[in-house]
Design a protein around this motif. Structure first.
Motif, short mmCIF file in Angstrom:
data_model
loop_
_atom_site.label_atom_id
_atom_site.label_comp_id
_atom_site.label_asym_id
_atom_site.label_seq_id
_atom_site.Cartn_x
_atom_site.Cartn_y
_atom_site.Cartn_z
N ALA A 10 51.08 45.57 25.22
CA ALA A 10 50.03 44.46 25.45
C ALA A 10 49.60 44.87 27.26
N ALA A 11 50.30 45.11 28.11
CA ALA A 11 49.93 45.54 29.41
C ALA A 11 49.10 46.55 29.39
N ALA A 12 49.61 47.80 28.71
CA ALA A 12 48.80 49.04 28.60
C ALA A 12 47.64 48.80 28.10
N LEU A 13 47.44 48.05 27.07
CA LEU A 13 46.10 47.57 26.14
C LEU A 13 45.15 46.76 27.29
N ASP A 14 45.79 46.06 27.96
CA ASP A 14 44.91 45.24 28.86
C ASP A 14 44.29 46.30 29.95
N VAL A 15 45.20 47.32 30.54
CA VAL A 15 44.87 47.90 31.73
C VAL A 15 43.90 48.99 30.86
N ALA A 16 43.99 49.35 29.61
CA ALA A 16 43.02 50.24 28.85
C ALA A 16 41.58 49.78 28.86
N CYS A 17 41.76 48.31 28.59
CA CYS A 17 40.22 47.63 28.30
C CYS A 17 39.71 47.56 29.85
N VAL A 18 40.39 47.43 30.86
CA VAL A 18 39.74 47.33 32.22
C VAL A 18 39.13 48.58 32.49
N LEU A 19 39.85 49.71 32.27
CA LEU A 19 39.52 51.18 32.34
C LEU A 19 38.25 51.54 31.54
N VAL A 22 35.23 49.85 33.23
CA VAL A 22 34.78 50.64 34.59
C VAL A 22 33.99 52.04 34.09
N ALA A 23 34.81 52.67 33.26
CA ALA A 23 34.27 53.95 32.76
C ALA A 23 32.88 53.83 32.24
N ILE A 24 32.54 52.73 31.32
CA ILE A 24 31.22 52.53 30.62
C ILE A 24 30.31 51.99 31.74
N GLY A 25 30.72 51.23 32.70
CA GLY A 25 29.85 50.79 33.90
C GLY A 25 29.40 51.95 34.77
N GLU A 31 26.80 57.11 37.87
CA GLU A 31 27.68 57.37 39.19
C GLU A 31 28.55 58.63 39.05
N ALA A 32 28.58 59.22 40.26
CA ALA A 32 29.36 60.42 40.20
C ALA A 32 30.93 60.35 39.27
N ALA A 33 31.20 61.21 38.72
CA ALA A 33 32.47 61.34 38.04
C ALA A 33 33.76 61.61 38.78
#
Length: 123
Positions: A10-19, A22-25, A31-33
């Motif tokens: 669950a924690a890994a899934l939450d972190v993945a959601c945030v990442l 950020v990646a989509i944004g 913005e530079a990769a």
């Protein structure tokens, strides 16, 4: 042991959601990769996510829509925006709206799917 695996997942899934947020944004704003740029955008929201896990004691029932999901979502956005503001990053109203809606979709969304899948069939 099963609880530990469930919490880690669950924690890994939450972190993945945030990442993913950020990646989509960053991609949508061309913005530079760079790893440093990505980390600079992600850290406030990851701190907010961690605060949400602690405040809601999400490890007890990480898949729960309330209090875990809702608390984690609100904390991710509020703490993330406060940290962005104090660190000199942008907090435009449009960005706050998008961040709020997208993180609600992903952080609450996977919990909603779990809830539906685990619901016993009615006969």
């Amino acid at each position: 042991m099963l609880g530990d695996v469930r919490n880690l997942g669950a924690a890994a899934l939450d972190v993945a959601c945030v990442l993913v947020f950020v990646a989509i944004g960053r991609a949508s704003h061309e913005e530079a990769a760079s790893l440093a740029g990505f980390a600079g955008t992600a850290w406030p929201f990851l701190v907010g996510l961690a605060v949400g896990w602690l405040v809601t004691r999400a490890w007890r029932r990480p898949e729960a829509f309330v209090p875990a999901g809702a608390g984690i979502w609100v904390s991710t956005v509020v703490v993330g925006m406060v940290l962005r503001a104090v660190s000199g990053q942008g907090t435009a109203v449009a960005f706050i709206v998008v961040a709020t809606l997208f993180t609600a979709l992903v952080l609450l969304g996977w919990r909603g799917v779990v809830r539906v899948v685990r619901r016993p069939a009615r006969v």
